[in-house]
Every structure is written in structure tokens, then in C-alpha cells.
Design a protein around this motif. Structure first.
Motif, PDB file in Angstrom:
ATOM      1  N   SER A 188       0.743  -0.999   0.042  1.00 54.87           N
ATOM      2  CA  SER A 188      -0.106  -0.349  -0.503  1.00 54.87           C
ATOM      3  C   SER A 188       0.695   1.701  -0.481  1.00 54.87           C
ATOM      4  CB  SER A 188      -1.104   0.003   1.144  1.00 54.87           C
ATOM      5  OG  SER A 188      -1.996  -1.135   1.174  1.00 54.87           O
ATOM      6  N   TYR A 189       2.290   1.665   1.307  1.00 59.01           N
ATOM      7  CA  TYR A 189       2.757   2.618   1.008  1.00 59.01           C
ATOM      8  C   TYR A 189       3.581   2.733  -0.406  1.00 59.01           C
ATOM      9  CZ  TYR A 189       6.765   5.397   1.986  1.00 59.01           C
ATOM     10  OH  TYR A 189       7.864   6.083   1.985  1.00 59.01           O
ATOM     11  N   TYR A 190       3.640   1.507  -0.918  1.00 60.36           N
ATOM     12  CA  TYR A 190       4.555   1.776  -2.587  1.00 60.36           C
ATOM     13  C   TYR A 190       3.987   1.770  -3.303  1.00 60.36           C
ATOM     14  CZ  TYR A 190       9.356   0.984  -0.318  1.00 60.36           C
ATOM     15  OH  TYR A 190      10.503   1.691   0.569  1.00 60.36           O
ATOM     16  N   ALA A 191       2.687   1.752  -3.101  1.00 59.21           N
ATOM     17  CA  ALA A 191       1.671   2.038  -4.006  1.00 59.21           C
ATOM     18  C   ALA A 191       1.195   2.937  -4.312  1.00 59.21           C
ATOM     19  CB  ALA A 191       0.327   0.853  -4.609  1.00 59.21           C
ATOM     20  N   ALA A 192       1.132   4.165  -2.682  1.00 56.98           N
ATOM     21  CA  ALA A 192       0.621   5.247  -3.148  1.00 56.98           C
ATOM     22  C   ALA A 192       1.659   6.148  -3.309  1.00 56.98           C
ATOM     23  CB  ALA A 192       0.465   5.482  -1.872  1.00 56.98           C
ATOM     24  N   LEU A 193       3.058   5.598  -3.274  1.00 55.76           N
ATOM     25  CA  LEU A 193       4.026   6.222  -3.671  1.00 55.76           C
ATOM     26  C   LEU A 193       4.574   6.335  -4.722  1.00 55.76           C
ATOM     27  CD1 LEU A 193       6.998   7.826  -2.526  1.00 55.76           C
ATOM     28  CD2 LEU A 193       8.194   5.753  -2.839  1.00 55.76           C
ATOM     29  N   ALA A 194       3.950   5.490  -5.680  1.00 55.35           N
ATOM     30  CA  ALA A 194       3.906   5.512  -7.808  1.00 55.35           C
ATOM     31  C   ALA A 194       3.111   6.079  -7.791  1.00 55.35           C
ATOM     32  CB  ALA A 194       3.986   3.835  -7.862  1.00 55.35           C
ATOM     33  N   GLU A 195       1.876   5.811  -7.384  1.00 54.96           N
ATOM     34  CA  GLU A 195       0.650   6.070  -8.053  1.00 54.96           C
ATOM     35  C   GLU A 195       0.716   8.244  -7.731  1.00 54.96           C
ATOM     36  OE1 GLU A 195      -3.308   5.080  -6.427  1.00 54.96           O
ATOM     37  OE2 GLU A 195      -2.482   2.983  -7.628  1.00 54.96           O
ATOM     38  N   GLY A 196       1.658   8.834  -6.612  1.00 57.69           N
ATOM     39  CA  GLY A 196       1.751   9.822  -6.350  1.00 57.69           C
ATOM     40  C   GLY A 196       2.753  10.438  -7.110  1.00 57.69           C
ATOM     41  N   ARG A 197       3.015   9.678  -8.405  1.00 53.38           N
ATOM     42  CA  ARG A 197       4.221   9.687  -8.774  1.00 53.38           C
ATOM     43  C   ARG A 197       4.169   9.876 -10.357  1.00 53.38           C
ATOM     44  NH1 ARG A 197       9.990   8.875  -5.968  1.00 53.38           N
ATOM     45  NH2 ARG A 197       9.457   9.586  -3.716  1.00 53.38           N
TER      46      ARG A 197
ATOM     47  N   LEU B 104       7.740 -10.307   7.494  1.00 48.54           N
ATOM     48  CA  LEU B 104       7.864  -9.147   7.494  1.00 48.54           C
ATOM     49  C   LEU B 104       9.310  -9.303   6.099  1.00 48.54           C
ATOM     50  CD1 LEU B 104       8.831  -6.252   9.076  1.00 48.54           C
ATOM     51  CD2 LEU B 104      10.070  -7.660  10.562  1.00 48.54           C
ATOM     52  N   ALA B 105       9.992 -10.390   6.163  1.00 50.39           N
ATOM     53  CA  ALA B 105      10.580 -10.377   5.536  1.00 50.39           C
ATOM     54  C   ALA B 105      10.405 -10.515   3.750  1.00 50.39           C
ATOM     55  CB  ALA B 105      11.486 -12.077   5.224  1.00 50.39           C
ATOM     56  N   LEU B 106       9.381 -11.369   3.442  1.00 51.50           N
ATOM     57  CA  LEU B 106       8.732 -11.545   2.374  1.00 51.50           C
ATOM     58  C   LEU B 106       8.688 -10.191   2.178  1.00 51.50           C
ATOM     59  CD1 LEU B 106       7.522 -12.083  -0.237  1.00 51.50           C
ATOM     60  CD2 LEU B 106       5.416 -12.519   1.200  1.00 51.50           C
ATOM     61  N   ALA B 107       7.123  -8.446   3.054  1.00 54.91           N
ATOM     62  CA  ALA B 107       7.503  -7.399   2.645  1.00 54.91           C
ATOM     63  C   ALA B 107       8.592  -6.727   2.092  1.00 54.91           C
ATOM     64  CB  ALA B 107       6.563  -6.757   4.456  1.00 54.91           C
ATOM     65  N   MET B 108       9.456  -6.734   3.024  1.00 52.97           N
ATOM     66  CA  MET B 108      10.693  -5.554   2.942  1.00 52.97           C
ATOM     67  C   MET B 108      10.785  -6.169   1.362  1.00 52.97           C
ATOM     68  SD  MET B 108      11.400  -4.360   5.250  1.00 52.97           S
ATOM     69  CE  MET B 108      12.560  -3.606   4.401  1.00 52.97           C
ATOM     70  N   VAL B 109      10.882  -7.823   1.138  1.00 53.66           N
ATOM     71  CA  VAL B 109      11.106  -8.321  -0.591  1.00 53.66           C
ATOM     72  C   VAL B 109      10.667  -7.283  -0.979  1.00 53.66           C
ATOM     73  CG1 VAL B 109      11.260  -9.634  -2.530  1.00 53.66           C
ATOM     74  CG2 VAL B 109      12.016 -10.511  -0.094  1.00 53.66           C
ATOM     75  N   LEU B 110       9.756  -7.657  -1.121  1.00 58.09           N
ATOM     76  CA  LEU B 110       8.400  -6.840  -2.354  1.00 58.09           C
ATOM     77  C   LEU B 110       9.161  -5.452  -2.266  1.00 58.09           C
ATOM     78  CD1 LEU B 110       4.743  -8.499  -1.553  1.00 58.09           C
ATOM     79  CD2 LEU B 110       5.528  -7.637  -3.812  1.00 58.09           C
ATOM     80  N   SER B 111       9.438  -4.367  -0.610  1.00 59.28           N
ATOM     81  CA  SER B 111       9.476  -2.805  -0.301  1.00 59.28           C
ATOM     82  C   SER B 111      11.057  -2.914  -1.630  1.00 59.28           C
ATOM     83  CB  SER B 111       9.355  -2.585   0.814  1.00 59.28           C
ATOM     84  OG  SER B 111       8.131  -3.184   1.384  1.00 59.28           O
ATOM     85  N   ASN B 112      11.752  -3.812  -1.356  1.00 55.07           N
ATOM     86  CA  ASN B 112      12.331  -3.496  -1.980  1.00 55.07           C
ATOM     87  C   ASN B 112      12.207  -3.247  -3.800  1.00 55.07           C
ATOM     88  OD1 ASN B 112      15.060  -2.897  -0.951  1.00 55.07           O
ATOM     89  ND2 ASN B 112      14.449  -4.894   0.643  1.00 55.07           N
ATOM     90  N   LEU B 113      11.526  -4.411  -4.069  1.00 55.31           N
ATOM     91  CA  LEU B 113      11.361  -4.214  -5.638  1.00 55.31           C
ATOM     92  C   LEU B 113      10.110  -3.317  -6.090  1.00 55.31           C
ATOM     93  CD1 LEU B 113      11.456  -8.367  -5.740  1.00 55.31           C
ATOM     94  CD2 LEU B 113      13.323  -7.112  -7.085  1.00 55.31           C
ATOM     95  N   MET B 114       9.733  -2.740  -5.147  1.00 52.87           N
ATOM     96  CA  MET B 114       8.861  -1.737  -5.719  1.00 52.87           C
ATOM     97  C   MET B 114       9.789  -0.648  -5.959  1.00 52.87           C
ATOM     98  SD  MET B 114       5.123  -3.228  -4.067  1.00 52.87           S
ATOM     99  CE  MET B 114       4.204  -1.985  -5.171  1.00 52.87           C
ATOM    100  N   GLU B 115      10.309  -0.848  -5.239  1.00 53.85           N
ATOM    101  CA  GLU B 115      11.322   0.906  -4.682  1.00 53.85           C
ATOM    102  C   GLU B 115      12.394   0.395  -6.053  1.00 53.85           C
ATOM    103  OE1 GLU B 115      13.764   3.241  -1.500  1.00 53.85           O
ATOM    104  OE2 GLU B 115      13.845   1.523  -1.803  1.00 53.85           O
TER     105      GLU B 115
END
Length: 422
Positions: free
Chosen positions: A296-305, A324-335
Motif C-alpha cells: 500500500s505504501y509503495y503503491a501510493a508512492l508510485a501513483e503520487g509520481r 516481514l521478510a517477504l514484505a521487505m522483498v516487495l518493498s525493495n523490488l517496488m522501490e
């Protein structure tokens, strides 16, 4: 005569086959299994051909010398078919030759004390090769596959041992006599070589531990930074709700005044504006709360840009590995995908696709456009092209490695694709 030839041929087949198995146990093939098997079969055929020729003329000394030269030539001929860096390849290849020297010498020396020495030599050689191959596959190979920057130093150990063994072979007029007379020096050389290799792998273990410590530190820092971002968003949401609650009293008073005056049109317009200003309900991308928060965080970040998001996640609430590790993986890949999209020209389409399927096994795929050139290392992983970058990719690879997963990167036609299978 035929018995001697058959015993030699049997021993030659064992040596050639075990050398190929050991080689493939240490190295990382670049192409399909079919291509790799063809390369290995070619090496096996060349080794057996030279062995049969030398056995037919009864010259084992010539065979020992030809094997050294043939191995050196095959080293450079087979290099393009494997993904290992050049120094890692050289270290592994020469290690195979050194193992072959050690096994050959030990099997010859100790077979003399056993019944039927010619056949005992073959059995002992097979046993020693199997022990070494299992040792490399189960214990040693994972160590040096994790670290690849210190092979130039470790190469001196393998190279020195190779030169020492080769000296005995090339200075011999009769290899059987040399192995018999020089038994003690050869055993000492084997002992020193094994001690040197033990130091190498101990060093690799220490370096690997230091490397993992750096990864854990980077992951901790990244997790801390992400948590700060999440808390910031929560604080902002709480602040918005307080403002809404504060304004609700004024809204109610205004509506009451308008209704008392019979001004229904302005009252309705005021209500519509108020509804539009209310905070939007959070989007639920998947059932897992932790992963959903990260996405949700990175989706909002992407849409804001102004990056179009196509997110289809099938991730259950409970997972057999760290959510948590999977969430960090998705965070890194989306970022990383967002950063890549930001580098595109304004007129180019910017999008971020994330798809996951879970059926007992997780299949995760992230796709985004990119500009410029994506460089991959010998393992097929992206190279960090800016100072201070690359830790996100390291954490993704660490997650895949710790959970026995497979990580595949592909960059073609301006589209960067990452696929993770756990």
C-alpha cells in the motif's frame, strides 16, 4: 596383457567420469542442462580417448603428462559455458586437477597393500572421488558460492599445489617408479595441500559470516527506515481524522442553519464537498496485513509520481516463512521499480506490475520499464551502478537463498522483470 589393459581402462573410466562429476559439482553452468551435458561429454570423451591410446601402447608416464596439458587446454576451451567469474572458474578448475592428482597418488600408494592391486586401485580411487564429491556438494560448495571477490588471493593456493604436482609428473621418466620412490615427499605435499585448502575454506567461511553480518545490518537499517515511513503515514492519517472530527461540529452547525432556512441546495453541495474531502478507505491488496501495508505504501508512492500500478496479489494471511521478510522483498523490488520509472522520459509510459500466486509455493513477479542499460553479473544478478546502491538487491537474494528459492532477472526490450519462486 589383456588383463592389464582392462584394469587400466576400468581405472581410466572411473577417473575421467569422476573428474567430470566433480567439475560440474563446483561450477555454475550458464546454459541449459543439454548444452552443459554436451560440454561435459566432450571433456569425458577427450580424456578417455587419450587414456585408451596410452593404455594401448603401455605408456602410463605419457598419459600423466598428456592429462596435465589436456586439462590446461580444456580449462580455457570450456570457460565460456559457465557463469563463474574468471578467477573463481580458474580456482575451481585447478582444484579439480589437484583433487585428481591427490586421489591418483593415494589410490596407487595404498592399493599396493591390498589384494589385486590393479583392481584395488580402481575401487579405492572411486571411493576417494565419491567422498570428495559429497564433501564439496554438501559442505564446501555453499561456502564459496556466496563470496566471489577474494578468488585472486585463493588462486595462489590452488596454483602452487598444481605446479608442485605437475613438477613430479613432468620430471618423471617412469610414473610408476616415481610414485613408488617419491612416496614420502608426495604424501607430505598432499598433507600441505590439504592444509592449505582447509585454510582457504575456513577463510571463506569467515568471509561469508562477515558478509551475512553486513546483509543483516543493511536489512535492519532498511526495516527501521521503512517502519519510520509507516509510522509517519499513520500519524498523518490520525491527524487527518482529528481535523475531520474537529470540522464535523462546524459542519453540523452550518447544515442545521441552512436546513432551518430551507436552503436545501447549498446544504447538499456542502455535504458533497465534505464527502469528497474524507480520507479514502485503505486498499486491500492481499490478506496478509504486513505485506499489504508494504504494498500500500509503495503503491501510493508510485501513483503520487504518476506511475500506473497493476497489482494482483494472492498472499494468504499465514505463510510458512517470515511475512516481514517477504514484505521487505516487495518493498525493495517496488522501490527499485519506482526509481527506474522516474528515470524515463516524461513522454514514456510509466508502470509497475506486481503479481503473486500462492499455491503452497509462492511465485512473485515484478515488472517495470527502464531506460539505459541494465548490467548483470556472472550469476545473472543486476550490478549496482551507483555508489551506495545495491543493498536492496542483496536483501532480496538473501531471502531467496535462506528459503531455498530461485531468483531470476531478465532485462529485454526496455522491460525489467524479476521472478522469485519460493
Amino acid at each position: 596383457m589383456m588383463d592389464i589393459f582392462f584394469a587400466n581402462l576400468l581405472r581410466g573410466i572411473v577417473s575421467a567420469a569422476m573428474n567430470v562429476v566433480l567439475l560440474i559439482s563446483l561450477l555454475q553452468p550458464k546454459y541449459s542442462r543439454k548444452v552443459t551435458n554436451l560440454v561435459m561429454f566432450t571433456i569425458l570423451t577427450l580424456n578417455l580417448s587419450t587414456a585408451i591410446f596410452c593404455y594401448s601402447i603401455g605408456n602410463l608416464t605419457l598419459l600423466a603428462k598428456i592429462d596435465v596439458i589436456l586439462f590446461a587446454l580444456l580449462c580455457f576451451a570450456a570457460r565460456p559455458f559457465f557463469r563463474d567469474s574468471f578467477m573463481q572458474w580458474l580456482f575451481s578448475y585447478i582444484t579439480v586437477i589437484n583433487v585428481s592428482f591427490i586421489v591418483t597418488i593415494l589410490s596407487f600408494i595404498f592399493s599396493r597393500y591390498l589384494p589385486y592391486p590393479a583392481y584395488a586401485n580402481t575401487v579405492l580411487r572411486l571411493f576417494l572421488f565419491v567422498v570428495v564429491i559429497l564433501l564439496f556438494r554438501k559442505v564446501l560448495r555453499p561456502l564459496y558460492l556466496q563470496v566471489a571477490e577474494h578468488w585472486a588471493v585463493f588462486f595462489y593456493v590452488a596454483g602452487s599445489a598444481f605446479l608442485a604436482f605437475s613438477w613430479f609428473m613432468f620430471n618423471s621418466d617412469n610414473i610408476v617408479q616415481t610414485l613408488t620412490i617419491q612416496t614420502v615427499p608426495l604424501l607430505w605435499l598432499i598433507l600441505v595441500t590439504l592444509a592449505a585448502y582447509a585454510s582457504v575454506f575456513y577463510g571463506l567461511k569467515s568471509v561469508g559470516a562477515e558478509y551475512r553480518l553486513k546483509q543483516d545490518k543493511a536489512l535492519l537499517e532498511l526495516s527501521s527506515e521503512t517502519m519510520k515511513q509507516r509510522l509517519s503515514l499513520m500519524e498523518e492519517a490520525v491527524g487527518q481524522m482529528r481535523v475531520v472530527q474537529h470540522d464535523q461540529r462546524h459542519l453540523n452547525a452550518t447544515l442545521l442553519e441552512l436546513m432551518q432556512k430551507g436552503d436545501v441546495e447549498n446544504a447538499a453541495a456542502l455535504i458533497r464537498r465534505h464527502i469528497a474531502a474524507l480520507p479514502q478507505k485503505p486498499v486491500r491488496y492481499c490478506d496478509n496485513i504486513t505485506v499489504n501495508a508494504a504494498v500500500s505504501y509503495y503503491a501510493a508512492l508510485a501513483e503520487g509520481r504518476r506511475i500506473r500500478c497493476d497489482l494482483r496479489l494472492d498472499i494468504p494471511e499465514k505463510l510458512p516463512f517470515s511475512e516481514l521478510a517477504l514484505a521487505m522483498v516487495l518493498s525493495n523490488l517496488m522501490e527499485n521499480a519506482i526509481h527506474a520509472c522516474e528515470k524515463l522520459d516524461p513522454q514514456e509510459e510509466r508502470f509497475l506490475c506486481v503479481r503473486t500466486i500462492y499455491t503452497g509455493q509462492l511465485i512473485l513477479e515484478v515488472e517495470n520499464p527502464y531506460s539505459g542499460q541494465v548490467l548483470l553479473d556472472e550469476n545473472g544478478y543486476p550490478l549496482a551502478q551507483e555508489e551506495g546502491h545495491g543493498w536492496g538487491g542483496e536483501s532480496v537474494r538473501a531471502f531467496a537463498r535462506e528459503n531455498g528459492g530461485e531468483l531470476l532477472y531478465r532485462a529485454e526490450n526496455g522491460i525489467f522483470n524479476v521472478r522469485l519462486l519460493i
